[in-house]
Write an enzyme that holds these catalytic residues in place. Sequence first.
Site, PDB file in Angstrom:
ATOM      1  N   LYS A 112      -6.627 -24.002  20.166  1.00  0.00           N
ATOM      2  CA  LYS A 112      -7.010 -25.379  20.498  1.00  0.00           C
ATOM      3  C   LYS A 112      -5.791 -26.257  20.755  1.00  0.00           C
ATOM      4  O   LYS A 112      -5.875 -27.230  21.489  1.00  0.00           O
ATOM      5  CB  LYS A 112      -7.820 -25.992  19.368  1.00  0.00           C
TER       6      LYS A 112
HETATM    7  C1  LIG Z   1     -10.319 -19.189  16.400  1.00  0.00           C
HETATM    8  C2  LIG Z   1     -11.370 -19.384  17.428  1.00  0.00           C
HETATM    9  N1  LIG Z   1     -11.689 -18.346  18.223  1.00  0.00           N
HETATM   10  C3  LIG Z   1     -12.632 -18.463  19.157  1.00  0.00           C
HETATM   11  C4  LIG Z   1     -13.343 -19.630  19.339  1.00  0.00           C
HETATM   12  C5  LIG Z   1     -14.367 -19.692  20.421  1.00  0.00           C
HETATM   13  O1  LIG Z   1     -13.871 -20.432  21.515  1.00  0.00           O
HETATM   14  P1  LIG Z   1     -14.876 -21.143  22.513  1.00  0.00           P
HETATM   15  O2  LIG Z   1     -15.660 -22.103  21.709  1.00  0.00           O
HETATM   16  O3  LIG Z   1     -14.010 -21.825  23.503  1.00  0.00           O
HETATM   17  O4  LIG Z   1     -15.742 -20.086  23.081  1.00  0.00           O
HETATM   18  C6  LIG Z   1     -13.047 -20.737  18.522  1.00  0.00           C
HETATM   19  C7  LIG Z   1     -13.747 -22.037  18.626  1.00  0.00           C
HETATM   20  O5  LIG Z   1     -14.324 -22.450  19.533  1.00  0.00           O
HETATM   21  C8  LIG Z   1     -12.024 -20.607  17.576  1.00  0.00           C
HETATM   22  O6  LIG Z   1     -11.676 -21.651  16.839  1.00  0.00           O
HETATM   23  N1  LIG Z   2     -14.789 -23.267  17.436  1.00  0.00           N
HETATM   24  C1  LIG Z   2     -14.682 -24.649  17.692  1.00  0.00           C
HETATM   25  C2  LIG Z   2     -15.997 -25.288  17.970  1.00  0.00           C
HETATM   26  C3  LIG Z   2     -15.846 -26.462  18.875  1.00  0.00           C
HETATM   27  O1  LIG Z   2     -15.445 -25.990  20.104  1.00  0.00           O
HETATM   28  P1  LIG Z   2     -14.844 -26.807  21.291  1.00  0.00           P
HETATM   29  O2  LIG Z   2     -13.914 -25.857  21.937  1.00  0.00           O
HETATM   30  O3  LIG Z   2     -15.968 -27.216  22.120  1.00  0.00           O
HETATM   31  O4  LIG Z   2     -14.106 -28.002  20.755  1.00  0.00           O
HETATM   32  C4  LIG Z   2     -13.922 -25.278  16.552  1.00  0.00           C
HETATM   33  O5  LIG Z   2     -13.108 -24.599  15.982  1.00  0.00           O
HETATM   34  O6  LIG Z   2     -14.128 -26.399  16.212  1.00  0.00           O
END
Ligand SMILES: Cc1ncc(COP(=O)(O)O)c(C=O)c1O
Ligand SMILES: N[C@@H](CCOP(=O)(O)O)C(=O)O
Length: 465
Positions: A112
């Site tokens: 993120k």
């Molecule tokens: C460590 C981790 N891996 C994978 C994901 C999944 O990613 P996305 O929500 O973009 O599919 C998340 C949160 O969204 C995450 O925090």
């Molecule tokens: N896995 C995410 C969930 C929110 O996802 P986002 O990519 O839409 O912000 C988290 O860790 O908060």
Amino acid sequence: MDYVSTRGEAPSLGFSDALLAGLARDGGLYVPREWPTFSKKDIRALRGKSYQDIAFTVLSPFVKGDIPADKFRAMIDEAYATFRHPAIAPVVQTGPNSFVLELFHGTTLAFKDVAMQLLARLMDHALAVRGERATIVGATSGDTGGAAIDAFAGRERTDIFILFPEGKVSPVQQRQMTTSTEKNVHALAIKGNFDDCQNLVKAMFNDGKFRDSVKLSGVNSINWARIMAQIVYYFTTAVALGGPDRKISFTVPTGNFGDIFAGYAAKRMGLPIDKLVIATNENDILARTLKTGRYEIKGVKATTSPSMDIQISSNFERLLFEALDRDAGAVRRAMESLKQSNAFEIEDKALKTIRKKFRAGRATEKEVARTIKTTLAETGYLLDPHSAIGVFVAAKHEKPGSPMVTLATAHPAKFPAAVKSASGIDPALPSWLADLMQREERFDVLGAELDAVEDFIGKHTRARD
Ligand SMILES: Cc1ncc(COP(=O)(O)O)c(C=O)c1O
Ligand SMILES: N[C@@H](CCOP(=O)(O)O)C(=O)O
């Protein structure tokens, strides 16, 4: 470049307006009106360039006409100066055709940070140009919240409110959200699960009066700028592994479908990607959807990969819009059905299009633990549970001679209990977080009720009219 809503009933907006809007006013998600494209020659020219150079080249078309090039370049340089690895997103080989893309070298140890550090700077710029303040809201299953708080803490033009599911994030994740000493940061533990938090955020955006009164803006991947920034590492990785003259496949641990949608966007922009593989934990709505053509929400189960304990996968709407040849009416009908009956069917042609580009698989809790253990034994590489889901699913989709890259989305030290139980190793937090578990926590607990959350935000934001 301007941006259109997947539901077709909100005005199209320029980059900065779409950035500040977060969610479109018709409840849809913004996507670029058209995909900028890069030829093989353009992509070859990226070889040997830094992450920051590639980010500038790949992302400039999305902000063109809205953010001056020199300012955009400075934001990119500043954002990635916060990373602890010179390559920003290094690629590590773990087998003859297997690679891991490490996306956890930012301040909060998850992928993120890659988008959030840039997003905060873009928002600051857009607000400064307008002379405005904004109230940022975000829902998190653990990682978005910490990254957003780190990126926005202390910023004069924004107050940030992060909703996390009480008791359902790892202790490290919780403290990354609750130990900020900055006054503009508010961590809210919600009595519910991540989907409840995300529904509250969407409901705030759909409450026009509240939205306008606090100048609401969002940092979840419903915000196009989040997806945009995540496109870059697909380019840097492909180029490092012989692209565009070799097709690369990516396996992506998936929850809200943001990260893998960024891969889809890269492919639409001309990057030769072979397959995009969706990897889920036991909350496998996306794997089921690809198999059956029916997107159906079932209850959420708590797992050792809490960040992926998600059933309402917001960005799937963006893919649906593309697969339906941008038929916003059909997207609206699907989303209405989801609201009414927790499910929708994907029509045959769109399903075929999705199946052509994507593969999917799931990992059970036992398979995750076993993957952490065997990967460590066989390669010396320690995975976090989310990345382990990717590695497990990737192994089922590898083809001889064709590189398969798994996105390592978090550092193992964010999930020490699960990692220790699977591998016997207690992964240490890096130096800047070494005292995290001793820092004082500050957060409020609220029920999963819109009125209570809006009331809290209304009282604490400085962005009120
Ligand atoms: C460590 C981790 N891996 C994978 C994901 C999944 O990613 P996305 O929500 O973009 O599919 C998340 C949160 O969204 C995450 O925090
Ligand atoms: N896995 C995410 C969930 C929110 O996802 P986002 O990519 O839409 O912000 C988290 O860790 O908060």
